[in-house]
Design an enzyme around this catalytic site. Sequence first.
Site, PDB file in Angstrom:
ATOM      1  N   GLU A 318       1.015  -1.153  -0.172  1.00 40.13           N
ATOM      2  CA  GLU A 318      -0.101   0.099   0.021  1.00 40.13           C
ATOM      3  C   GLU A 318       0.465   1.738  -0.232  1.00 40.13           C
ATOM      4  O   GLU A 318       0.590   2.192  -0.354  1.00 40.13           O
ATOM      5  CB  GLU A 318      -1.009  -0.217   1.447  1.00 40.13           C
ATOM      6  CG  GLU A 318      -2.338   0.966   1.138  1.00 40.13           C
ATOM      7  CD  GLU A 318      -3.384   0.658   1.846  1.00 40.13           C
ATOM      8  OE1 GLU A 318      -4.331   0.129   1.567  1.00 40.13           O
ATOM      9  OE2 GLU A 318      -2.768   1.250   3.309  1.00 40.13           O
ATOM     10  N   HIS A 347       6.408 -26.966   1.465  1.00 41.34           N
ATOM     11  CA  HIS A 347       5.713 -28.242   1.165  1.00 41.34           C
ATOM     12  C   HIS A 347       4.738 -27.917  -0.088  1.00 41.34           C
ATOM     13  O   HIS A 347       4.211 -28.262  -0.256  1.00 41.34           O
ATOM     14  CB  HIS A 347       5.260 -28.914   2.286  1.00 41.34           C
ATOM     15  CG  HIS A 347       6.094 -29.886   2.942  1.00 41.34           C
ATOM     16  ND1 HIS A 347       6.603 -31.064   3.023  1.00 41.34           N
ATOM     17  CD2 HIS A 347       7.334 -29.072   3.858  1.00 41.34           C
ATOM     18  CE1 HIS A 347       7.956 -31.254   3.842  1.00 41.34           C
ATOM     19  NE2 HIS A 347       7.716 -29.959   4.335  1.00 41.34           N
ATOM     20  N   LYS A 451     -12.861   2.299  -3.239  1.00 41.93           N
ATOM     21  CA  LYS A 451     -14.118   2.631  -2.496  1.00 41.93           C
ATOM     22  C   LYS A 451     -15.189   3.234  -2.905  1.00 41.93           C
ATOM     23  O   LYS A 451     -16.639   3.014  -3.163  1.00 41.93           O
ATOM     24  CB  LYS A 451     -13.292   3.366  -1.135  1.00 41.93           C
ATOM     25  CG  LYS A 451     -13.496   2.647  -0.422  1.00 41.93           C
ATOM     26  CD  LYS A 451     -12.341   4.283   0.802  1.00 41.93           C
ATOM     27  CE  LYS A 451     -11.841   3.222   1.511  1.00 41.93           C
ATOM     28  NZ  LYS A 451     -11.440   4.314   2.775  1.00 41.93           N
TER      29      LYS A 451
END
Length: 525
Positions: A318, A347, A451
């Site tokens: 960010e 793994h 937003k």
Amino acid sequence: MNWNSFTRNTYVNKELDFTLDYSLMGASEPFFSEMEPRLQEALKAMIELEGGAIANPDEDRMVGHYWLRAPHKAPSPDLEKAIQKNLADIEEFAGKVHRGEIAGAGGKFEHLLVIGIGGSALGPQFVAPTLGQPGEDRMEVHFFDNTDPDGIDLTLAHLRGELDKTLAVVISKSGGTPETRNGMLEAIQAYMTEGIEFARQAVAITGEGSKLDQVAESEGWLARFPMWDWVGGRTSELAGVGLFPAALQGLEIRGMLEGAAAMDTLTLTPETRDNPAAILALLWYHATNGKGERDMVILPYKDRLMLFSKYLQQLIMESLGKEKDLDGKVVHQGIAVYGNKGSTDQHAYVQQLREGVNNFFATFIEVKKDREGASIEVEDGITSGDYLHAFLLGTRAALAEMDRPSLTISIDEVNARTVGMLIALYERAVGFYASLVNINAYHQPGVEAGKKAAAGFLKLQGQLMEHLSSNKGTFSTVAEIASALKAEDQAVTLYKLLEHAIANPSKGITKKQADKGFDATYGMA
Ligand code: PA5
């Protein structure tokens, strides 16, 4: 891996029990010399920032998270006092809760429900399990960090019948973030269902005068703590955002602050090779060519640090992921960050790191202490911890063999002080790196864009519902509805909104299937 290169390219700080080994990054002396003037510029900018300069020009604000752990550095006595008072207030409040002087309808608070998102949640989410000790913590911490109803229900499932002993803290700097507002409304409803008045068990951490602040004040919540405009969300773990939940959980918040303060001092050292944050920033630059060309893989070999990569992902992506530089030039900067924990990841994706596309650099985090107390031997003379350590060394060597760069940070143990140190180290490195590539690390225009777009879609949903409700009994295709709403260019969105409504029957929309997938009709009966 040779001893001489290791000793030349490893920073050791005995006082902090901290080591940064960058001998496997492939950065040579000429690179450091060439970058030195730019690094010194970055350091100068950082000193100005700490002195109270407007370091976030777009938002016209100071950037002061460093003052939180060294209040005397704040640019005015008022700010210094405000920081000290906030810390004292948090400790006092936590003390009262722990002693049962502030209690819920059902008695002493046992749970803390944190409602926040992004920078207003990720810090506490990282720290709570990293420093917590189940069975010993003063309170158990839970989170609403999304507007996902099912996610909210999952959290509530842990708290069913316990809400009368659950303190809620709503955290939002702006006080207007929809996910957090929704989480709060969902919480109010859940408390109400158990016959509890939310306001009597709620605390707000927010900017003065924000919507949330006004609600908390007018409803007489238990307490309100400030979130200052000069602390960014993703650097707020050591502000009230992180300190309040940590104090309630019973963690050593002063230890975190001390660790961070020590790292802050260290990372202002002008000698580059004695400054671990400067080294990190330069090596990120070296690895990514200053353009994010390699991803950063965070591999802590310690379960407790599992969420560190998630925390860093936000802090770094960010802060650094920006379209434009400070001169307004389009640069599309950033460094992608991911990771989980070793040896578990060996793994999973480490296969690709070792043999696949060579587009990353790894950061190993080595914690020398295995556990409290002794370990059993799983083989002759060998413990589980020896295995974990050997796996770290093994993966490091395996990556080096294939020319895949890596850094290794070593600390003695995970505790409040080392967690504070790690947070501060990365905050500083992000700041330096942002200067090296000439971007503003302290704003987030992309978050705002998302937003705004969501708000547009919710408006369209309102128009859609109104249209269907005023045409009850009429069933239309998506294309017909789009045309009726004069929103032909929004047909895909309308389709998505309708399908979402169909999956949630309380919306009252019915779908009549057609032979061809997209010719179905929708309407209200
Ligand atoms: O780091 C940031 O600035 C963001 O991630 C914010 O923390 C996030 O958007 C939440 O904002 P607020 O605290 O205003 O609710």
